[in-house]
Enzyme design. Structure first.
Site, PDB file in Angstrom:
ATOM      1  N   PRO A 104       0.822  -1.100   0.399  1.00 15.31           N
ATOM      2  CA  PRO A 104       0.256   0.044  -0.452  1.00 15.31           C
ATOM      3  C   PRO A 104       1.220   1.167   0.494  1.00 15.31           C
ATOM      4  O   PRO A 104       2.283   1.111   0.337  1.00 15.31           O
ATOM      5  CB  PRO A 104      -0.590  -0.097   1.408  1.00 15.31           C
ATOM      6  CG  PRO A 104      -0.217  -1.101   1.942  1.00 15.31           C
ATOM      7  CD  PRO A 104       0.632  -2.332   1.048  1.00 15.31           C
ATOM      8  N   CYS A 105       0.197   2.364  -1.123  1.00 20.28           N
ATOM      9  CA  CYS A 105       1.797   3.529  -0.653  1.00 20.28           C
ATOM     10  C   CYS A 105       0.260   4.899  -0.350  1.00 20.28           C
ATOM     11  O   CYS A 105       1.050   5.797  -0.259  1.00 20.28           O
ATOM     12  CB  CYS A 105       0.758   3.361  -2.079  1.00 20.28           C
ATOM     13  SG  CYS A 105      -0.475   3.663  -3.288  1.00 20.28           S
ATOM     14  N   GLN A 106      -0.268   4.680   0.439  1.00 14.33           N
ATOM     15  CA  GLN A 106      -0.901   6.253   1.242  1.00 14.33           C
ATOM     16  C   GLN A 106       0.553   6.597   2.210  1.00 14.33           C
ATOM     17  O   GLN A 106       0.282   7.250   2.112  1.00 14.33           O
ATOM     18  CB  GLN A 106      -1.870   5.192   2.714  1.00 14.33           C
ATOM     19  CG  GLN A 106      -2.659   5.096   2.386  1.00 14.33           C
ATOM     20  CD  GLN A 106      -2.634   3.341   2.205  1.00 14.33           C
ATOM     21  OE1 GLN A 106      -1.580   2.536   1.633  1.00 14.33           O
ATOM     22  NE2 GLN A 106      -4.187   3.060   2.297  1.00 14.33           N
ATOM     23  N   PHE A 108       3.122   7.270   1.043  1.00 11.04           N
ATOM     24  CA  PHE A 108       3.815   8.335  -0.055  1.00 11.04           C
ATOM     25  C   PHE A 108       3.320   8.823  -0.556  1.00 11.04           C
ATOM     26  O   PHE A 108       3.677  10.072  -1.175  1.00 11.04           O
ATOM     27  CB  PHE A 108       4.492   6.982  -1.416  1.00 11.04           C
ATOM     28  CG  PHE A 108       5.394   5.824  -1.079  1.00 11.04           C
ATOM     29  CD1 PHE A 108       6.256   6.125  -0.272  1.00 11.04           C
ATOM     30  CD2 PHE A 108       5.182   4.411  -0.675  1.00 11.04           C
ATOM     31  CE1 PHE A 108       7.484   5.112   0.301  1.00 11.04           C
ATOM     32  CE2 PHE A 108       5.608   3.261  -0.251  1.00 11.04           C
ATOM     33  CZ  PHE A 108       6.990   3.746   0.144  1.00 11.04           C
ATOM     34  N   ASN A 148       4.318   0.677  -7.052  1.00 10.58           N
ATOM     35  CA  ASN A 148       4.144   1.982  -6.212  1.00 10.58           C
ATOM     36  C   ASN A 148       3.184   3.017  -7.265  1.00 10.58           C
ATOM     37  O   ASN A 148       3.427   3.301  -8.090  1.00 10.58           O
ATOM     38  CB  ASN A 148       4.664   2.125  -5.477  1.00 10.58           C
ATOM     39  CG  ASN A 148       4.320   2.622  -3.711  1.00 10.58           C
ATOM     40  OD1 ASN A 148       3.346   3.500  -3.384  1.00 10.58           O
ATOM     41  ND2 ASN A 148       4.257   1.316  -3.142  1.00 10.58           N
TER      42      ASN A 148
END
Ligand SMILES: C[S@@+](CC[C@H](N)C(=O)[O-])C[C@H]1O[C@@H](n2cnc3c(N)ncnc32)[C@H](O)[C@@H]1O
Length: 348
Positions: A104-106, A108, A148
């Site tokens: 998961p990329c929250q 970034f 990502n």
């Protein structure tokens, strides 16, 4: 022969690939399986998939007969435990070829202004690196593919990204590229950042990320025009109440803006898609699903799936909000297939 609307938009389950005995993969953070579907389409065999979201795991197992996604918190699972479950227990010791997955990329993302290095959500990317290194040491995997958001390159993430690159390079030569799904026949502008790692024992100087396959971009019209109206969500409503496709449902259009259909085609809220263009990114934070080009409601989940390039027969499980999450998170399968082909050309 004239097809009726249902045949046109929801034809064969034969669109989903049959099982294969190709190169063996372990999939981390598999979600609804968009990335995996692309690799399976390209002849890879996902022997083990993991995600902690129950609805995503159910979706995965519903659409991939013979594959088994497992509900696991990867932050709480050591690389050795995962290797035991995914590789040793099924008797595959030494026979895994690659690892794929997009943590998961929250942490970034643009919305998050805090310090990237200490954001606990970014620990999953570090965990990913630990796992691929463990799998390299125990199974000599040939590659990994990490997905990502492009915001991972933002200056606030520099320190974190260089630490991550260092970890990912311990046993692999890494290749990186931003890819726009619209260039691969997906009716959507969706930019994502991919890191492909190839075993340091293999010469990967000739590795190339896929070249665009689509000379012109597919439009929203080509993907969803002519579909019947979806069902609006109401309490207790489930897939048996949705006649056309189990995911052709959306939230009740409550805002007055839906009466006039006048909405912005940009900005962050009430974004109305345009028939003649690819969709904006299907990434729905806080249930902010894009508005249908006619302006009277939001897209249905099924329409969003079509804008992501899922096969018409694919079905998401779970509540409406669980489905919103799955469709927003997915790698468009046609992009994943193109990436899988590039890796196959080099390695298999
Ligand atoms: C970007 S999405 C992956 C999408 C997927 N690759 C696809 O193409 O459909 C990230 C996934 O990580 C999962 N996830 C988040 N935290 C996790 C954890 N601690 N352990 C396992 N999975 C986790 C989420 O449920 C989500 O499905």
């Amino acid at each position: 022969m004239n097809m009726n609307v249902s045949e046109k938009f929801f034809s064969a389950s034969s669109e989903l690939p049959s099982e294969s005995a190709g190169p063996k993969l372990v999939s981390l953070f598999c979600g609804a399986g968009g990335l995996d579907l692309g690799f399976i389409n390209s002849g890879f065999d996902v022997v083990y998939a993991a995600d902690y979201d129950l609805s995503a795991v159910q979706t995965y197992n519903r659409n991939h007969a013979g594959k088994r996604a497992n509900q696991i918190d990867l932050l709480e699972t050591s690389a050795a435990e995962l290797y035991q479950q995914a590789v040793i227990a099924p008797g595959l010791d030494g026979h895994i070829d690659g690892v794929i997955g997009g943590p998961p990329c929250q942490g970034f993302s643009r919305g998050n202004t805090g310090r990237c290095f200490s954001d606990p959500r970014n620990q999953l990317a570090v965990k990913y690196a630990e796992i691929v290194n463990y799998f390299f040491e125990h199974s000599k995997i040939k590659f990994f593919l990490f997905e990502n958001v492009p915001e991972i390159l933002a200056s606030k993430n520099t320190e974190f990204l260089s630490m991550l690159r260092e970890k990912l390079s311990e046993n692999f030569i890494i290749h990186e590229k931003e890819i726009n799904a619209a260039n691969f026949g997906v009716p959507q502008q969706r930019h994502r950042y991919f890191i492909a790692g190839v075993s340091k024992h293999i010469d990967s100087t000739s590795f190339k990320f896929p070249e665009p396959t689509a000379l012109t971009h597919k439009t929203v019209r080509e993907a969803i025009h002519g579909l019947p109206e979806p069902i609006y969500y109401k309490k207790g409503c489930g897939e048996n109440d949705i006649p056309f496709h189990p995911n052709h449902w959306t939230m009740q259009p409550k805002s007055k803006r839906f009466l006039t259909g006048e909405m912005p085609t940009g900005g962050r809220s009430f974004i109305k898609l345009e028939w003649g263009k690819p969709s904006r990114t299907v990434a729905y934070g806080n249930r902010e699903i894009h508005v249908h080009p006619e302006g009277h409601r939001r897209l249905s989940i099924y329409e969003a799936m079509q804008l992501q390039g899922f096969p018409k027969s694919y079905r998401l499980c779970g509540s409406l909000s669980a489905q919103v999450k799955q469709v927003s998170n997915a790698v468009p399968p046609p992009v994943a297939t193109a990436l899988a082909e590039s890796l196959k050309d080099l390695l298999f």
